[in-house]
Design a protein around this motif. Sequence first.
Motif, short mmCIF file in Angstrom:
data_model
loop_
_atom_site.label_atom_id
_atom_site.label_comp_id
_atom_site.label_asym_id
_atom_site.label_seq_id
_atom_site.Cartn_x
_atom_site.Cartn_y
_atom_site.Cartn_z
N PRO A 78 26.57 -73.59 -45.09
CA PRO A 78 26.56 -74.51 -43.95
C PRO A 78 27.92 -74.58 -43.26
O PRO A 78 28.96 -74.65 -43.91
N GLY A 79 27.89 -74.49 -41.94
CA GLY A 79 29.13 -74.57 -41.17
C GLY A 79 29.93 -73.29 -41.13
O GLY A 79 31.06 -73.28 -40.65
N VAL A 80 29.35 -72.19 -41.63
CA VAL A 80 30.07 -70.92 -41.71
C VAL A 80 29.38 -69.88 -40.82
O VAL A 80 28.17 -69.67 -40.93
N PRO A 81 30.13 -69.20 -39.93
CA PRO A 81 29.52 -68.13 -39.14
C PRO A 81 29.05 -66.99 -40.05
O PRO A 81 29.75 -66.62 -41.00
N VAL A 82 27.86 -66.47 -39.77
CA VAL A 82 27.32 -65.33 -40.51
C VAL A 82 27.10 -64.20 -39.52
O VAL A 82 26.35 -64.33 -38.56
N VAL A 83 27.78 -63.07 -39.75
CA VAL A 83 27.75 -61.93 -38.82
C VAL A 83 27.20 -60.71 -39.54
O VAL A 83 27.62 -60.40 -40.66
N THR A 84 26.23 -60.03 -38.95
CA THR A 84 25.75 -58.76 -39.50
C THR A 84 26.49 -57.63 -38.81
O THR A 84 26.65 -57.62 -37.59
N VAL A 85 26.94 -56.68 -39.62
CA VAL A 85 27.79 -55.60 -39.10
C VAL A 85 27.34 -54.26 -39.68
O VAL A 85 26.94 -54.17 -40.85
N SER A 86 27.43 -53.24 -38.88
CA SER A 86 27.25 -51.87 -39.35
C SER A 86 28.36 -51.03 -38.75
O SER A 86 28.52 -50.98 -37.53
N ALA A 87 29.14 -50.40 -39.62
CA ALA A 87 30.20 -49.53 -39.13
C ALA A 87 29.59 -48.28 -38.50
O ALA A 87 30.25 -47.58 -37.74
N LEU A 88 28.32 -48.01 -38.83
CA LEU A 88 27.59 -46.92 -38.19
C LEU A 88 26.81 -47.49 -37.00
O LEU A 88 27.01 -48.64 -36.61
N ASN A 89 25.92 -46.72 -36.45
CA ASN A 89 25.07 -47.21 -35.35
C ASN A 89 25.87 -47.86 -34.23
O ASN A 89 25.51 -48.93 -33.72
N GLY A 90 26.96 -47.22 -33.86
CA GLY A 90 27.72 -47.74 -32.73
C GLY A 90 28.55 -48.96 -33.04
O GLY A 90 29.02 -49.65 -32.14
N GLY A 91 28.73 -49.27 -34.32
CA GLY A 91 29.56 -50.41 -34.68
C GLY A 91 28.93 -51.74 -34.37
O GLY A 91 29.59 -52.67 -33.88
N GLU A 92 27.66 -51.88 -34.68
CA GLU A 92 26.93 -53.13 -34.42
C GLU A 92 27.65 -54.32 -35.04
O GLU A 92 27.99 -54.33 -36.22
N GLY A 93 27.90 -55.36 -34.26
CA GLY A 93 28.50 -56.59 -34.74
C GLY A 93 30.02 -56.57 -34.84
O GLY A 93 30.64 -57.62 -35.05
N VAL A 96 30.37 -61.85 -43.60
CA VAL A 96 30.00 -60.63 -42.89
C VAL A 96 29.05 -59.84 -43.77
O VAL A 96 29.41 -59.42 -44.87
N LEU A 97 27.82 -59.67 -43.29
CA LEU A 97 26.82 -58.88 -43.99
C LEU A 97 26.96 -57.43 -43.54
O LEU A 97 26.62 -57.09 -42.40
N THR A 98 27.52 -56.59 -44.41
CA THR A 98 27.83 -55.21 -44.05
C THR A 98 26.64 -54.29 -44.33
O THR A 98 25.66 -54.67 -44.97
N LYS A 99 26.76 -53.07 -43.84
CA LYS A 99 25.75 -52.02 -44.04
C LYS A 99 24.38 -52.46 -43.52
O LYS A 99 23.34 -52.21 -44.14
N ALA A 100 24.39 -53.14 -42.37
CA ALA A 100 23.16 -53.64 -41.79
C ALA A 100 22.20 -52.52 -41.42
O ALA A 100 20.99 -52.74 -41.31
N ASP A 101 22.73 -51.30 -41.22
CA ASP A 101 21.87 -50.17 -40.88
C ASP A 101 20.91 -49.81 -42.00
O ASP A 101 19.89 -49.16 -41.76
N LEU A 102 21.19 -50.29 -43.23
CA LEU A 102 20.31 -50.02 -44.36
C LEU A 102 19.12 -50.98 -44.41
O LEU A 102 18.25 -50.84 -45.27
N VAL A 103 19.11 -51.97 -43.51
CA VAL A 103 17.96 -52.88 -43.38
C VAL A 103 17.47 -52.79 -41.94
O VAL A 103 17.73 -53.69 -41.12
N PRO A 104 16.76 -51.72 -41.59
CA PRO A 104 16.36 -51.51 -40.19
C PRO A 104 15.30 -52.48 -39.70
O PRO A 104 15.20 -52.72 -38.50
N ASP A 105 14.51 -53.04 -40.63
CA ASP A 105 13.46 -53.97 -40.20
C ASP A 105 14.07 -55.29 -39.75
O ASP A 105 14.73 -55.99 -40.53
N ALA A 106 13.82 -55.67 -38.51
CA ALA A 106 14.43 -56.87 -37.92
C ALA A 106 14.01 -58.14 -38.64
O ALA A 106 14.81 -59.06 -38.86
#
Length: 369
Positions: free
Chosen positions: A179-194, A154-164
């Motif tokens: 390999p073979g592992v789900p990777v999820v980007t999450v931000s507890a801010l911005n409406g709880g993205e992810g 889980v890649l947290t604090k995604a709101d700190l990297v606004p550039d897509a």
Amino acid sequence: MNLSSSLSASPHPLAPLGWDEEWEAVFSPYGAQGLLPGRVVRVDRGQCDVVTADGTVRADTAFVTPHDPLRVVCTGDWVAVDPAGGVPRYVRAYLPRRTAFVRSTSSKRSEGQILAANVDHAVVAVSLAVELDLARIERFLALAWESGAQPVVVLTKADLVPDAATRAHLVRDVETSAPGVPVVTVSALNGGEGLDVLAAIASGGTSVLLGQSGAGKSTLANALLGEDVMDVRATRDADGKGRHTTTTRNLLVLPGGGVLIDTPGLRGVGLWDAGTGVGQVFAEIEEFSEGCRFHDCAHESEPGCAVLEAVETGELPQRRLDSYRKLLRENQYIVAKTDARLRAEMRRDWKRKGAIGRAAMEAKRGRLR
């Protein structure tokens, strides 16, 4: 979330914590002795909090504290505890673990430390607020695979990297290392993205939340719980590192189903007999190695090495091979500390490589007869 209210809403009082028919069958001999089943939600100085059908009880672990640190009671264990009436109440046994997340201690005593038991998902939290340390992620994943759980990054604090585009590049780097592992980007801010994706994963059993201090684990736990249960502190501005907010491992029932074990930030993540896990993290290297000329190829300078050829052609990043070698050496060293036969094999290998190195130096100096 309140454990008592969650338990009372279920057909079986312990079902929200993962109790099922298999645990019921394993526990039956202890039930015949009048003991109660329960799950350990916290361990602290020889005492533990155990959730039973009668509620949460405080129990002493004196009868289940062996010399082997891997056999002590830990958060996530299912245990047999004394019924009401005794003071103090004791944990009399714990049920065989389905999975166990273990790392080596930072001490020189060659000991393993169990962080969580009976885990289905090992969630590795990585902050996007600092530069990615892919080697550390690979290390966490090796232990996660070895535990028997399914890793998730889980890649947290995604709101700190606004550039897509930048964020997508970071995700690709992690996916290459996992390999073979789900990777999820999450931000507890911005409406709880992810968070919906992560909540869906966590609802399928028991998840343990792992990562360094400052990775946002406590914020993530609070977001999944829907309330501020875990203390949260800001990271240091100077280096982005966090302060320890979680000091014990706590098991928490999630409102959407499943349970979460939150852990303190881990400064050191030493391998502990994780050879299989290392192989899974570097699955592409294991696959390339099947094409090597020699079955015991060390992928260093051997002729016909398919792994080195993959590096030369750009199919395999040199960084991945370097990380693979490092983790294999570390794991071999850890295992050798407790395995006399392997220690002897390593000494023979060191002597052989030393002799080869000396011969090469002599040849280079023109002294070879």
